[in-house]
Write a protein that holds these residues in place. Structure first.
Motif, PDB file in Angstrom:
ATOM      1  N   UNK A 106       0.826  -1.209   0.000  1.00 37.87           N
ATOM      2  CA  UNK A 106       0.000   0.000   0.000  1.00 37.87           C
ATOM      3  C   UNK A 106       0.858   1.256   0.000  1.00 37.87           C
ATOM      4  N   UNK A 107       0.302   2.319  -0.579  1.00 41.45           N
ATOM      5  CA  UNK A 107       0.948   3.619  -0.458  1.00 41.45           C
ATOM      6  C   UNK A 107       0.824   4.081   0.988  1.00 41.45           C
ATOM      7  N   UNK A 108       1.606   5.063   1.377  1.00 42.31           N
ATOM      8  CA  UNK A 108       1.583   5.526   2.770  1.00 42.31           C
ATOM      9  C   UNK A 108       0.202   6.066   3.148  1.00 42.31           C
ATOM     10  N   UNK A 109      -0.496   6.723   2.202  1.00 42.95           N
ATOM     11  CA  UNK A 109      -1.820   7.280   2.496  1.00 42.95           C
ATOM     12  C   UNK A 109      -2.840   6.170   2.728  1.00 42.95           C
ATOM     13  N   UNK A 115      -4.706   1.370   8.591  1.00 41.59           N
ATOM     14  CA  UNK A 115      -4.212   1.216   9.956  1.00 41.59           C
ATOM     15  C   UNK A 115      -5.187   1.828  10.962  1.00 41.59           C
ATOM     16  N   UNK A 116      -5.780   2.972  10.587  1.00 38.32           N
ATOM     17  CA  UNK A 116      -6.746   3.612  11.481  1.00 38.32           C
ATOM     18  C   UNK A 116      -7.982   2.726  11.659  1.00 38.32           C
ATOM     19  N   UNK A 117      -8.440   2.087  10.578  1.00 43.30           N
ATOM     20  CA  UNK A 117      -9.611   1.214  10.677  1.00 43.30           C
ATOM     21  C   UNK A 117      -9.298  -0.028  11.500  1.00 43.30           C
ATOM     22  N   UNK A 118      -8.091  -0.564  11.326  1.00 42.39           N
ATOM     23  CA  UNK A 118      -7.686  -1.738  12.109  1.00 42.39           C
ATOM     24  C   UNK A 118      -7.598  -1.378  13.598  1.00 42.39           C
ATOM     25  N   UNK A 180     -15.536  -2.749  -6.313  1.00 41.13           N
ATOM     26  CA  UNK A 180     -14.619  -1.661  -5.958  1.00 41.13           C
ATOM     27  C   UNK A 180     -13.676  -1.357  -7.118  1.00 41.13           C
ATOM     28  N   UNK A 181     -13.219  -0.112  -7.143  1.00 42.88           N
ATOM     29  CA  UNK A 181     -12.252   0.331  -8.145  1.00 42.88           C
ATOM     30  C   UNK A 181     -10.947   0.647  -7.428  1.00 42.88           C
ATOM     31  N   UNK A 182      -9.934  -0.167  -7.675  1.00 44.15           N
ATOM     32  CA  UNK A 182      -8.634   0.006  -7.033  1.00 44.15           C
ATOM     33  C   UNK A 182      -7.637   0.568  -8.053  1.00 44.15           C
ATOM     34  N   UNK A 183      -6.884   1.566  -7.616  1.00 42.40           N
ATOM     35  CA  UNK A 183      -5.868   2.159  -8.487  1.00 42.40           C
ATOM     36  C   UNK A 183      -4.481   1.778  -7.990  1.00 42.40           C
ATOM     37  N   UNK A 184      -3.704   1.169  -8.886  1.00 47.17           N
ATOM     38  CA  UNK A 184      -2.334   0.754  -8.582  1.00 47.17           C
ATOM     39  C   UNK A 184      -1.351   1.681  -9.297  1.00 47.17           C
ATOM     40  N   UNK A 185      -0.184   1.824  -8.696  1.00 46.79           N
ATOM     41  CA  UNK A 185       0.822   2.734  -9.258  1.00 46.79           C
ATOM     42  C   UNK A 185       2.206   2.085  -9.196  1.00 46.79           C
ATOM     43  N   UNK A 186       3.011   2.385 -10.219  1.00 48.89           N
ATOM     44  CA  UNK A 186       4.381   1.867 -10.249  1.00 48.89           C
ATOM     45  C   UNK A 186       5.254   2.762 -11.113  1.00 48.89           C
ATOM     46  N   UNK A 191      13.375  -0.967 -10.502  1.00 49.89           N
ATOM     47  CA  UNK A 191      13.636  -2.407 -10.608  1.00 49.89           C
ATOM     48  C   UNK A 191      12.628  -3.222  -9.825  1.00 49.89           C
ATOM     49  N   UNK A 192      11.903  -2.566  -8.933  1.00 55.44           N
ATOM     50  CA  UNK A 192      10.875  -3.258  -8.144  1.00 55.44           C
ATOM     51  C   UNK A 192       9.654  -3.489  -9.040  1.00 55.44           C
ATOM     52  N   UNK A 193       9.288  -4.745  -9.294  1.00 51.09           N
ATOM     53  CA  UNK A 193       8.159  -5.019 -10.193  1.00 51.09           C
ATOM     54  C   UNK A 193       6.788  -4.852  -9.543  1.00 51.09           C
ATOM     55  N   UNK A 194       6.749  -4.630  -8.229  1.00 51.56           N
ATOM     56  CA  UNK A 194       5.485  -4.577  -7.509  1.00 51.56           C
ATOM     57  C   UNK A 194       4.752  -3.252  -7.736  1.00 51.56           C
ATOM     58  N   UNK A 195       3.427  -3.353  -7.776  1.00 52.11           N
ATOM     59  CA  UNK A 195       2.562  -2.180  -7.887  1.00 52.11           C
ATOM     60  C   UNK A 195       1.982  -1.868  -6.512  1.00 52.11           C
ATOM     61  N   UNK A 196       1.871  -0.588  -6.187  1.00 53.17           N
ATOM     62  CA  UNK A 196       1.310  -0.163  -4.911  1.00 53.17           C
ATOM     63  C   UNK A 196      -0.140   0.257  -5.088  1.00 53.17           C
TER      64      UNK A 196
END
Length: 205
Positions: A106-109, A115-118, A180-186, A191-196
């Motif tokens: 996840x992005x920091x936001x 984290x607040x919901x948890x 739901x509509x999830x937006x991923x970013x990379x 070199x990191x192949x993961x999307x946030x």
């Protein structure tokens, strides 16, 4: 008499030939030579008829074309398969309050919001687990490149899962269907192949 007949036949033949010439020799409509175009105009017309040639400078690409232009190895089917796996992992980790699993995805936001919901759930003495009834459906809704190399992909998820919760009032089982509509970013240069995951919105089912 024969001479007279020959003269008459010759006259008739001349009349017929003249009429044929007047009809067959007449031009119908405008002809190319009626209004010759200047050489420059003809050249411009030929250029206009040609398809535009690709030009690397000033070309503005969008959507998947923009992503693939910066990352030729990008494969949308592989991405959607990975996004479904990430979706299930994130939903389960959020339900179980597994911050360690969530943080690198996840992005920091978004992480701060989750984290607040948890923390709120923990403060109420509640626990939850999620079991997917069927593999979720993932459809690419939007693709774009922000700036020069920051790719963003919006994926629409349809999912059915069973949530089991336990709290002060007891246990509960809830079957849910979500859209739901999830937006991923990379960063495509990373070199990191993961999307946030950077944003979550509700979508129409």
């Amino acid at each position: 008499m024969q001479v007279l007949e020959l003269i008459i036949f010759a006259g008739l033949a001349a009349i017929v030939l003249y009429q044929l010439y007047s009809v067959l020799g007449r031009r119908v409509g405008r002809q190319p030579e009626d209004n010759p175009q200047p050489a420059a105009a003809r050249a411009g017309l030929r250029q206009a008829e040609r398809p535009p040639e690709p030009n690397d400078e000033g070309v503005s690409l969008s959507g998947l074309a923009a992503v693939k232009a910066r990352d030729p190895s990008f494969d949308v089917n592989h991405f959607l398969s990975g996004s479904k796996a990430a979706y299930q992992m994130i939903v389960k980790a959020f339900a179980e309050g597994d911050r360690q699993t969530l943080k690198p995805l996840l992005s920091s936001e978004v992480m701060a919001s989750f984290d607040a919901a948890i923390a709120q759930r923990e403060s109420e003495g509640r626990t939850e687990t999620v079991e997917f009834l069927h593999p979720p459906r993932a459809d690419l809704d939007k693709a774009e490149v922000a700036g020069s190399d920051l790719a963003r992909m919006a994926v629409r998820f349809l999912a059915e899962f069973r949530a089991r919760s336990k709290g002060p009032e007891g246990e509960a089982v809830d079957d849910r269907r979500t859209a739901e509509l999830w937006t991923f970013e990379r960063n495509l240069k990373s070199r990191d192949p993961n999307w946030l995951l950077i944003h979550v919105d509700a979508a129409e089912a």
